[in-house]
Design a protein around this motif. Structure first.
Motif, PDB file in Angstrom:
ATOM      1  N   THR A   1       0.816  -1.214   0.000  1.00  0.00           N
ATOM      2  CA  THR A   1       0.000   0.000   0.000  1.00  0.00           C
ATOM      3  C   THR A   1       0.852   1.267   0.000  1.00  0.00           C
ATOM      4  OG1 THR A   1      -0.197  -0.254   2.414  1.00  0.00           O
ATOM      5  CG2 THR A   1      -2.033  -1.035   1.064  1.00  0.00           C
ATOM      6  N   LEU A   2       1.858   1.300   0.871  1.00  0.00           N
ATOM      7  CA  LEU A   2       2.728   2.480   0.906  1.00  0.00           C
ATOM      8  C   LEU A   2       3.576   2.573  -0.358  1.00  0.00           C
ATOM      9  CD1 LEU A   2       3.922   2.651   4.639  1.00  0.00           C
ATOM     10  CD2 LEU A   2       2.044   3.865   3.511  1.00  0.00           C
ATOM     11  N   GLY A   3       3.935   1.416  -0.919  1.00  0.00           N
ATOM     12  CA  GLY A   3       4.707   1.408  -2.163  1.00  0.00           C
ATOM     13  C   GLY A   3       3.911   2.008  -3.307  1.00  0.00           C
ATOM     14  N   ILE A   4       2.625   1.629  -3.412  1.00  0.00           N
ATOM     15  CA  ILE A   4       1.763   2.192  -4.454  1.00  0.00           C
ATOM     16  C   ILE A   4       1.583   3.697  -4.239  1.00  0.00           C
ATOM     17  CG2 ILE A   4      -0.597   2.206  -5.368  1.00  0.00           C
ATOM     18  CD1 ILE A   4      -0.715  -0.783  -4.818  1.00  0.00           C
ATOM     19  N   TYR A   5       1.428   4.094  -2.991  1.00  0.00           N
ATOM     20  CA  TYR A   5       1.255   5.519  -2.667  1.00  0.00           C
ATOM     21  C   TYR A   5       2.478   6.324  -3.095  1.00  0.00           C
ATOM     22  CZ  TYR A   5       0.550   9.677   0.291  1.00  0.00           C
ATOM     23  OH  TYR A   5       0.403  10.962   0.753  1.00  0.00           O
ATOM     24  N   LEU A   6       3.662   5.874  -2.704  1.00  0.00           N
ATOM     25  CA  LEU A   6       4.892   6.603  -3.019  1.00  0.00           C
ATOM     26  C   LEU A   6       5.217   6.540  -4.505  1.00  0.00           C
ATOM     27  CD1 LEU A   6       7.069   5.528   0.049  1.00  0.00           C
ATOM     28  CD2 LEU A   6       5.893   7.703  -0.304  1.00  0.00           C
ATOM     29  N   ALA A   7       4.993   5.369  -5.131  1.00  0.00           N
ATOM     30  CA  ALA A   7       5.251   5.236  -6.563  1.00  0.00           C
ATOM     31  C   ALA A   7       4.314   6.138  -7.362  1.00  0.00           C
ATOM     32  CB  ALA A   7       5.076   3.778  -6.995  1.00  0.00           C
ATOM     33  N   GLY A   8       3.052   6.220  -6.922  1.00  0.00           N
ATOM     34  CA  GLY A   8       2.092   7.086  -7.605  1.00  0.00           C
ATOM     35  C   GLY A   8       2.495   8.551  -7.521  1.00  0.00           C
ATOM     36  N   ILE A   9       2.997   8.952  -6.354  1.00  0.00           N
ATOM     37  CA  ILE A   9       3.463  10.329  -6.177  1.00  0.00           C
ATOM     38  C   ILE A   9       4.643  10.609  -7.100  1.00  0.00           C
ATOM     39  CG2 ILE A   9       4.599  11.909  -4.561  1.00  0.00           C
ATOM     40  CD1 ILE A   9       2.921  10.648  -2.332  1.00  0.00           C
ATOM     41  N   LEU A  10       5.590   9.678  -7.149  1.00  0.00           N
ATOM     42  CA  LEU A  10       6.780   9.854  -7.987  1.00  0.00           C
ATOM     43  C   LEU A  10       6.405   9.926  -9.467  1.00  0.00           C
ATOM     44  CD1 LEU A  10       9.860   9.973  -8.249  1.00  0.00           C
ATOM     45  CD2 LEU A  10       9.876   7.467  -8.277  1.00  0.00           C
ATOM     46  N   ILE A  11       5.568   8.987  -9.908  1.00  0.00           N
ATOM     47  CA  ILE A  11       5.145   8.975 -11.312  1.00  0.00           C
ATOM     48  C   ILE A  11       4.360  10.237 -11.648  1.00  0.00           C
ATOM     49  CG2 ILE A  11       3.660   7.800 -12.987  1.00  0.00           C
ATOM     50  CD1 ILE A  11       4.346   5.175 -11.517  1.00  0.00           C
ATOM     51  N   GLY A  12       3.441  10.608 -10.751  1.00  0.00           N
ATOM     52  CA  GLY A  12       2.644  11.809 -10.979  1.00  0.00           C
ATOM     53  C   GLY A  12       3.492  13.058 -11.079  1.00  0.00           C
ATOM     54  N   ASN A  13       4.521  13.167 -10.242  1.00  0.00           N
ATOM     55  CA  ASN A  13       5.397  14.339 -10.278  1.00  0.00           C
ATOM     56  C   ASN A  13       6.205  14.386 -11.573  1.00  0.00           C
ATOM     57  OD1 ASN A  13       6.788  16.666  -8.924  1.00  0.00           O
ATOM     58  ND2 ASN A  13       8.548  15.306  -9.142  1.00  0.00           N
ATOM     59  N   ILE A  14       6.705  13.231 -12.009  1.00  0.00           N
ATOM     60  CA  ILE A  14       7.467  13.179 -13.258  1.00  0.00           C
ATOM     61  C   ILE A  14       6.607  13.622 -14.436  1.00  0.00           C
ATOM     62  CG2 ILE A  14       8.592  11.621 -14.901  1.00  0.00           C
ATOM     63  CD1 ILE A  14       9.545   9.977 -12.497  1.00  0.00           C
ATOM     64  N   ILE A  15       5.387  13.114 -14.509  1.00  0.00           N
ATOM     65  CA  ILE A  15       4.476  13.491 -15.602  1.00  0.00           C
ATOM     66  C   ILE A  15       4.134  14.970 -15.522  1.00  0.00           C
ATOM     67  CG2 ILE A  15       2.167  13.146 -16.569  1.00  0.00           C
ATOM     68  CD1 ILE A  15       2.310  10.254 -15.617  1.00  0.00           C
ATOM     69  N   PHE A  16       3.871  15.457 -14.315  1.00  0.00           N
ATOM     70  CA  PHE A  16       3.484  16.854 -14.127  1.00  0.00           C
ATOM     71  C   PHE A  16       4.605  17.806 -14.535  1.00  0.00           C
ATOM     72  CE2 PHE A  16       2.730  20.401 -10.882  1.00  0.00           C
ATOM     73  CZ  PHE A  16       1.850  21.079 -11.718  1.00  0.00           C
ATOM     74  N   VAL A  17       5.823  17.476 -14.174  1.00  0.00           N
ATOM     75  CA  VAL A  17       6.967  18.333 -14.485  1.00  0.00           C
ATOM     76  C   VAL A  17       7.253  18.359 -15.989  1.00  0.00           C
ATOM     77  CG1 VAL A  17       9.464  18.580 -14.218  1.00  0.00           C
ATOM     78  CG2 VAL A  17       8.038  18.107 -12.218  1.00  0.00           C
ATOM     79  N   ARG A  18       7.113  17.203 -16.630  1.00  0.00           N
ATOM     80  CA  ARG A  18       7.484  17.094 -18.046  1.00  0.00           C
ATOM     81  C   ARG A  18       6.345  17.429 -19.000  1.00  0.00           C
ATOM     82  NH1 ARG A  18      11.078  11.485 -18.238  1.00  0.00           N
ATOM     83  NH2 ARG A  18      12.698  12.160 -16.777  1.00  0.00           N
ATOM     84  N   ARG A  19       5.131  17.345 -18.527  1.00  0.00           N
ATOM     85  CA  ARG A  19       3.980  17.513 -19.417  1.00  0.00           C
ATOM     86  C   ARG A  19       3.690  18.982 -19.656  1.00  0.00           C
ATOM     87  NH1 ARG A  19       0.070  14.060 -21.177  1.00  0.00           N
ATOM     88  NH2 ARG A  19      -1.982  14.927 -21.693  1.00  0.00           N
ATOM     89  N   ASP A  20       3.310  19.308 -20.902  1.00  0.00           N
ATOM     90  CA  ASP A  20       2.915  20.671 -21.244  1.00  0.00           C
ATOM     91  C   ASP A  20       1.466  20.850 -20.823  1.00  0.00           C
ATOM     92  OD1 ASP A  20       2.615  23.196 -22.254  1.00  0.00           O
ATOM     93  OD2 ASP A  20       2.400  22.562 -24.343  1.00  0.00           O
ATOM     94  N   ILE A  21       1.284  21.491 -19.688  1.00  0.00           N
ATOM     95  CA  ILE A  21      -0.072  21.671 -19.135  1.00  0.00           C
ATOM     96  C   ILE A  21      -0.724  22.889 -19.794  1.00  0.00           C
ATOM     97  CG2 ILE A  21      -1.467  21.991 -17.068  1.00  0.00           C
ATOM     98  CD1 ILE A  21       0.043  19.392 -17.089  1.00  0.00           C
ATOM     99  N   THR A  22      -1.754  22.635 -20.585  1.00  0.00           N
ATOM    100  CA  THR A  22      -2.470  23.703 -21.269  1.00  0.00           C
ATOM    101  C   THR A  22      -3.693  24.089 -20.474  1.00  0.00           C
ATOM    102  OG1 THR A  22      -1.746  22.858 -23.409  1.00  0.00           O
ATOM    103  CG2 THR A  22      -3.572  24.413 -23.409  1.00  0.00           C
ATOM    104  N   MET A  23      -3.776  25.366 -20.145  1.00  0.00           N
ATOM    105  CA  MET A  23      -4.898  25.848 -19.334  1.00  0.00           C
ATOM    106  C   MET A  23      -5.981  26.438 -20.236  1.00  0.00           C
ATOM    107  SD  MET A  23      -4.064  25.095 -16.334  1.00  0.00           S
ATOM    108  CE  MET A  23      -2.585  24.412 -15.617  1.00  0.00           C
TER     109      MET A  23
END
Length: 266
Positions: free
Chosen positions: A244-266
């Protein structure tokens, strides 16, 4: 630590936090308060013993454990706690970034002198506070109503059950963080946040109905902790905690990588 970012996220989520907290606490108070109605009903316990074990397992019920408050809380109350807290956790996580895009508030947020990673992690911290606060108050409610209307033999067991539900909810939040940046609308994020929890519950339920479907439990977070084992040993298994904690931390890491690299269009 940027307290203004945490306060902003808590303020934005205040309505859903109060609603979700009220719903979860109401159900917990109801389940804990009505426990003695089932525990003292020998006819009900005898009837459960005649039902197929697979059907009982599907709803997290065990006739042998239904003679104690702890055994009662390990059944339907535990399932409902995971369903509700997991769904709200998943929704908050999945809407972390998607709601900024949908409500067109991200343009202002991203002009602040903070990195995307800092913004993302402060959102996570604010939601961690919300999930933890509800879990703590929920435990106190269960203890209070359990003591008033029933008899709690092992407070540690009850605490372990609620802690297990808390860990599973964090895992659902982790999944939400992993996908929030790729979702384009808040509505889609809410639907996925709830849908992931319901699919996980359905997989766990179906796995209990037939031996040929047991493999489905491997893909369900609801089967991470064996509630019967928790009641008998008053402890959580280390594999369940790591998963459970592994999924939580992995999700945070993956989400941050996508967020930083993704071109977020508002």
């Amino acid at each position: 630590m940027k307290m203004n970012l945490i306060r902003n996220e808590l303020f934005l989520n205040r309505r859903s936090f109060l609603i979700s907290g009220a719903v979860i606490l109401l159900f917990s108070a109801m389940f804990a308060g009505m426990a003695d109605m089932y525990l003292s009903n020998e006819l009900m316990v005898d009837m459960l013993k005649t039902m197929p074990q697979g059907l009982l397992d599907a709803f997290g019920m065990d006739a042998e454990l239904m003679t104690t408050f702890e055994g009662w809380m390990a059944g339907e109350p535990f399932m409902f706690t995971v369903l509700l807290l997991g769904a709200f956790s998943g929704i908050w996580a999945a809407t972390s970034i998607s709601k900024e895009k949908d409500q067109q508030t991200g343009e202002f947020l991203f002009t602040l002198p903070y990195s995307r990673t800092s913004i993302f992690f402060h959102k996570i911290l604010a939601q961690f506070i919300q999930i933890t606060a509800i879990s703590i108050v929920n435990l106190l409610i269960v203890f209070t109503f359990g003591s008033l209307f029933s008899s709690i033999d092992s407070p540690k067991t009850v605490m372990m059950l609620m802690l297990g539900a808390y860990f599973i909810s964090l895992a659902f939040a982790g999944i939400g963080y992993a996908i929030t940046s790729i979702l384009s609308s808040e509505r889609a994020a809410i639907s996925l946040g709830v849908g992931i929890v319901l699919v996980s519950f359905l997989l766990n339920m179906l796995s209990s109905l037939n031996e040929k479907l047991n493999w489905m439990a491997d893909f369900s977070l609801f089967s991470t902790f064996d509630t019967k084992q928790i009641v008998l040993e008053a402890s959580l298994t280390m594999p369940g905690i790591f998963i459970t904690l592994g999924i939580y931390l992995a999700g945070i890491l993956i989400g941050n990588i996508i967020f930083v690299r993704r071109d977020i269009t508002m």
